[in-house]
Design an enzyme around this catalytic site. Structure first.
Site, PDB file in Angstrom:
ATOM      1  N   ASP A  49    -108.847  76.609   6.595  1.00  0.00           N
ATOM      2  CA  ASP A  49    -108.843  77.403   5.363  1.00  0.00           C
ATOM      3  C   ASP A  49    -107.775  76.869   4.410  1.00  0.00           C
ATOM      4  O   ASP A  49    -106.579  76.976   4.688  1.00  0.00           O
ATOM      5  CB  ASP A  49    -108.540  78.870   5.698  1.00  0.00           C
ATOM      6  N   TYR A  54    -103.033  75.773  -2.799  1.00  0.00           N
ATOM      7  CA  TYR A  54    -102.124  75.253  -1.766  1.00  0.00           C
ATOM      8  C   TYR A  54    -101.734  73.783  -1.999  1.00  0.00           C
ATOM      9  O   TYR A  54    -100.852  73.256  -1.322  1.00  0.00           O
ATOM     10  CB  TYR A  54    -102.736  75.404  -0.365  1.00  0.00           C
ATOM     11  N   LYS A  79    -110.947  77.633  -2.179  1.00  0.00           N
ATOM     12  CA  LYS A  79    -111.027  78.810  -3.069  1.00  0.00           C
ATOM     13  C   LYS A  79    -110.761  78.415  -4.508  1.00  0.00           C
ATOM     14  O   LYS A  79    -109.947  77.517  -4.767  1.00  0.00           O
ATOM     15  CB  LYS A  79    -109.985  79.866  -2.646  1.00  0.00           C
ATOM     16  N   HIS A 112    -110.625  83.524  -5.165  1.00  0.00           N
ATOM     17  CA  HIS A 112    -109.353  83.780  -4.474  1.00  0.00           C
ATOM     18  C   HIS A 112    -108.841  85.212  -4.681  1.00  0.00           C
ATOM     19  O   HIS A 112    -108.410  85.875  -3.739  1.00  0.00           O
ATOM     20  CB  HIS A 112    -108.315  82.760  -4.957  1.00  0.00           C
TER      21      HIS A 112
END
Ligand SMILES: NC(=O)C1=CN([C@@H]2O[C@H](COP(=O)(O)OP(=O)(O)OC[C@H]3O[C@@H](n4cnc5c(N)ncnc54)[C@H](OP(=O)(O)O)[C@@H]3O)[C@@H](O)[C@H]2O)C=CC1
Ligand SMILES: O=C(O)C(=O)[C@@H](O)[C@H](O)C(=O)CO
Length: 276
Positions: A49, A54, A79, A112
């Site tokens: 994930d 990120y 996402k 998200h």
């Protein structure tokens, strides 16, 4: 009972998604996340994930490719971030993520955060990408019941997954119940409460009772409550510990005792206050 790290839940469109996976928020791009993904895959993890937020999608893609697994053997989630919501922006953001991951398709693509008023347009973009087979399943994250109801007003597809903060201090009773009714798979983020609950006396007691660690008790509780879980670690010993939850199951009474720890306590934003 979920018996193996490779076991899957069947989503509402027939796609198989592993019950257990690796989360990589705060895992640094480059060696840190690449090593974590390599260790995880060696230990049997088959689901990763990530998110545009990120900033490690390229490293995740690189690690998966160099692992020797075939593309279809791994389940990749990413996402669309808040600043990219809206129809055209989302199409562009998806293409950026797909190229960074260096894959032909993404297994699961999530909105998200719901935000205020763009998620319907964003969803239309996900539906288009799904129809065009760039994404195998589309879903949402941090959606409350009212967000899901609003989305349903003119959606063609029901989200396959809702990824929310879920741990013994935040059991998400209403969202969980609604998702069950609508055949939306609930997925836990922050399942270990980001490390903040592992010294709780009940979890320590149950760890001794089952011959497990508090982290393993919490992760087994996710599986025993039919919630997909994606604990994050960049340490091989913890990746192994977290995955070693397929040789036991909690009693119904112990499941309820853990559920009773709920205090509606969040480590992250409240989606009703995190507006953009
Ligand atoms: N959709 C969303 O809005 C969100 C999604 N997520 C996703 O969910 C994933 C998991 O959530 P996350 O916020 O990372 O929190 P987790 O609950 O998974 O906790 C991760 C923290 O716990 C530590 N840890 C991991 N295993 C153990 C263990 N066995 N014993 C003690 N400490 C441990 C990790 O440190 P270390 O790495 O040093 O081992 C890290 O500090 C994220 O990585 C991300 O993929 C997360 C937040 C929001
Ligand atoms: O990790 C994510 O996916 C998040 O969206 C969160 O971490 C969120 O941005 C947050 O809680 C920041 O503290």
């Amino acid at each position: 009972m979920v018996k193996s790290i490779r076991d899957t839940t069947i989503l509402n469109n027939g796609v198989h998604m592993p019950w257990f996976g690796l989360g990589v928020y705060k895992a640094k791009a480059g060696k840190e996340v690449e090593n974590a993904v390599h260790h995880a895959i060696e230990l049997g993890y088959r689901s990763i994930d990530t998110a545009a937020l990120y900033e490690n999608e390229a490293s995740v893609g690189q690690a998966v490719r160099s692992s020797g697994l075939k593309r279809e053997e791994i389940f990749l989630t990413t996402k669309v971030w808040n600043t990219d919501q809206g129809f055209e922006n989302t199409l562009r953001a998806f293409e950026t993520s797909r190229k960074k991951l260096n894959v032909d398709y993404v297994d699961l693509y999530l909105i998200h955060w719901p935000g205020r008023d763009k998620f319907k347009d964003t969803w239309r973009a996900l539906e288009k990408l799904y129809r065009e087979k760039y994404i195998r399943a589309i879903g949402v994250s941090n959606f409350d019941v009212h967000h899901l109801q609003t989305l349903a007003e003119d959606a063609e597809f029901t989200p396959a997954v809702n990824q929310v903060e879920y741990h013994p201090r935040l059991t998400q009773k209403a969202v969980h119940q609604y998702c069950k009714e609508q055949k939306i798979q609930l997925e836990a983020w922050g399942p270990l409460m980001r490390g903040r609950i592992l010294d709780h006396p009940l979890l320590v007691e149950l760890a001794a009772k089952y011959g497990k660690t508090p982290a393993q008790i919490v992760l087994r509780w996710d599986l025993d409550t039919e919630v997909v879980t994606i604990p994050k670690s960049v340490h091989r010993d913890r990746l192994e510990e977290n995955a070693n939850v397929f040789d036991f199951t909690l009693s119904q009474a112990d499941i309820e005792r853990i559920r009773d720890l709920n205090q509606d306590e969040r480590t992250g934003f409240d989606p009703n206050e995190f507006l953009f």
